[in-house]
Design an enzyme around this catalytic site. Structure first.
Site, PDB file in Angstrom:
ATOM      1  N   ASP A   9      34.800  54.536  45.079  1.00 50.97           N
ATOM      2  CA  ASP A   9      35.333  53.191  45.235  1.00 50.97           C
ATOM      3  C   ASP A   9      34.113  52.273  45.272  1.00 50.97           C
ATOM      4  OD1 ASP A   9      37.115  51.040  46.006  1.00 50.97           O
ATOM      5  OD2 ASP A   9      36.251  51.248  48.010  1.00 50.97           O
ATOM      6  N   ASP A  11      33.974  48.321  46.366  1.00 50.99           N
ATOM      7  CA  ASP A  11      33.918  47.381  47.490  1.00 50.99           C
ATOM      8  C   ASP A  11      33.987  48.132  48.828  1.00 50.99           C
ATOM      9  OD1 ASP A  11      34.030  45.017  45.840  1.00 50.99           O
ATOM     10  OD2 ASP A  11      36.168  45.357  45.586  1.00 50.99           O
ATOM     11  N   GLY A  46      41.285  47.961  49.132  1.00 51.29           N
ATOM     12  CA  GLY A  46      41.832  48.808  48.069  1.00 51.29           C
ATOM     13  C   GLY A  46      43.057  48.228  47.386  1.00 51.29           C
ATOM     14  N   ARG A  49      44.485  42.048  43.949  1.00 53.99           N
ATOM     15  CA  ARG A  49      44.364  40.636  44.333  1.00 53.99           C
ATOM     16  C   ARG A  49      45.737  40.020  44.680  1.00 53.99           C
ATOM     17  NH1 ARG A  49      41.483  37.335  39.834  1.00 53.99           N
ATOM     18  NH2 ARG A  49      40.113  39.142  40.006  1.00 53.99           N
ATOM     19  N   SER A 116      39.254  46.497  41.625  1.00 51.13           N
ATOM     20  CA  SER A 116      38.754  45.149  41.339  1.00 51.13           C
ATOM     21  C   SER A 116      38.595  44.848  39.854  1.00 51.13           C
ATOM     22  CB  SER A 116      37.401  44.947  42.022  1.00 51.13           C
ATOM     23  OG  SER A 116      36.846  43.709  41.630  1.00 51.13           O
TER      24      SER A 116
HETATM   25  C1  BG6 Z   1      39.355  46.233  45.909  1.00 49.96           C
HETATM   26  C2  BG6 Z   1      39.174  45.577  47.255  1.00 49.96           C
HETATM   27  O1  BG6 Z   1      38.234  46.985  45.592  1.00 49.96           O
HETATM   28  O2  BG6 Z   1      39.574  45.242  44.902  1.00 49.96           O
HETATM   29  C3  BG6 Z   1      40.358  44.661  47.555  1.00 49.96           C
HETATM   30  O3  BG6 Z   1      39.067  46.562  48.253  1.00 49.96           O
HETATM   31  C4  BG6 Z   1      40.545  43.649  46.431  1.00 49.96           C
HETATM   32  O4  BG6 Z   1      40.141  44.007  48.789  1.00 49.96           O
HETATM   33  C5  BG6 Z   1      40.700  44.402  45.108  1.00 49.96           C
HETATM   34  O5  BG6 Z   1      41.683  42.831  46.670  1.00 49.96           O
HETATM   35  C6  BG6 Z   1      40.856  43.463  43.915  1.00 49.96           C
HETATM   36  O6  BG6 Z   1      39.656  42.776  43.711  1.00 49.96           O
HETATM   37  P1  BG6 Z   1      39.429  41.595  42.674  1.00 49.96           P
HETATM   38  O7  BG6 Z   1      37.924  41.477  42.606  1.00 49.96           O
HETATM   39  O8  BG6 Z   1      40.033  42.014  41.375  1.00 49.96           O
HETATM   40  O9  BG6 Z   1      40.083  40.388  43.251  1.00 49.96           O
HETATM   41 MG    MG Z   2      36.905  49.749  49.239  1.00 49.82          MG
END
Ligand code: BG6
Ligand code: MG
Length: 212
Positions: A9, A11, A46, A49, A116
């Site tokens: 993972d 973030d 995880g 958005r 993300s």
């Molecule tokens: C995940 C994070 O990796 O990505 C979440 O843990 C986040 O908190 C998700 O909402 C989506 O991220 P992004 O950058 O596409 O907004």
């Molecule tokens: Mg994470």
């Protein structure tokens, strides 16, 4: 070796962008007069958005249209991307970099499995643009964790079976996703306390003892 590949993972595992997610959502929530704190933020780990936005809006009295939600999500992402712009290679800890290098040197394939849509930009900021053998992220999935799709795609990109891959996570939703997809997992932080986790870790370098 117990595994042939490790899927990380991003973030909260490779880097601390989780704090930027928090700051960006906090700004949006404050602007709307919606209560938001670190405990609620932990539920967003995880999670995609738009699903994250829905969790924050549980505390909003007003019913919003899909268009209004889209505007809020874009506003949050704009703040978040601005914060990411401050990141440099110095934001990659030496513990993470040295551990990744050791795992790779031993012959393991390394991949990213992140919900993300900003994953590739973050990897670039950290100087890891071409480092991983595969990147599965929010741009190639339709279901977010705890659905296993992002990890299954990462294993496919690596041409590996889930049983040969270890997933590394900081989110409970992430270790549940790993288990649902037939992967072993190694958990940091709240993920280490999940009933679904295979290996609980105290710090990132514990991976050396787990994966090798
Ligand atoms: C995940 C994070 O990796 O990505 C979440 O843990 C986040 O908190 C998700 O909402 C989506 O991220 P992004 O950058 O596409 O907004
Ligand atoms: Mg994470």
């Amino acid at each position: 070796m117990k595994y042939k590949a490790v899927i990380f993972d991003l973030d909260g595992v490779i880097c601390f962008t989780d704090k930027y997610h928090y700051l960006a959502w906090k700004k949006m929530a404050d602007g709307m007069g919606i209560y938001f704190d670190e405990t609620i933020n932990n539920r967003l780990r995880g999670v995609s958005r738009m699903e994250s936005l829905e969790i924050i809006l549980e505390r909003c009295d007003k019913e919003l249209t899909q268009e209004e939600k889209q505007v809020l999500a874009e506003e949050k992402n704009k703040t978040y991307v601005e914060l990411l712009g401050q990141m440099t290679e110095k934001d990659l800890s030496s513990e993470v970099k040295e551990t990744l290098d050791s795992l790779r040197k031993s012959g393991l394939k390394l991949a990213i499995g992140s919900s993300s849509k900003n994953a590739k930009f973050i990897l670039e900021r950290l100087g890891l643009k071409d480092y991983f053998d595969a990147v599965s992220d929010g741009t190639n999935i339709s279901k977010s964790k705890p659905d296993p799709e992002v990890f299954i795609k990462a294993a496919e990109f690596l041409h590996m079976a889930p049983a040969d891959c270890l997933v590394v996570e900081d989110a409970k939703a992430g270790v549940e996703a790993a288990k649902a997809g037939g992967f072993d997992s190694a958990g940091l932080g709240e993920a280490a306390e999940s009933e679904a986790v295979t290996h609980a870790m105290n710090s990132f370098s514990d991976l050396i003892g787990i994966a090798l």
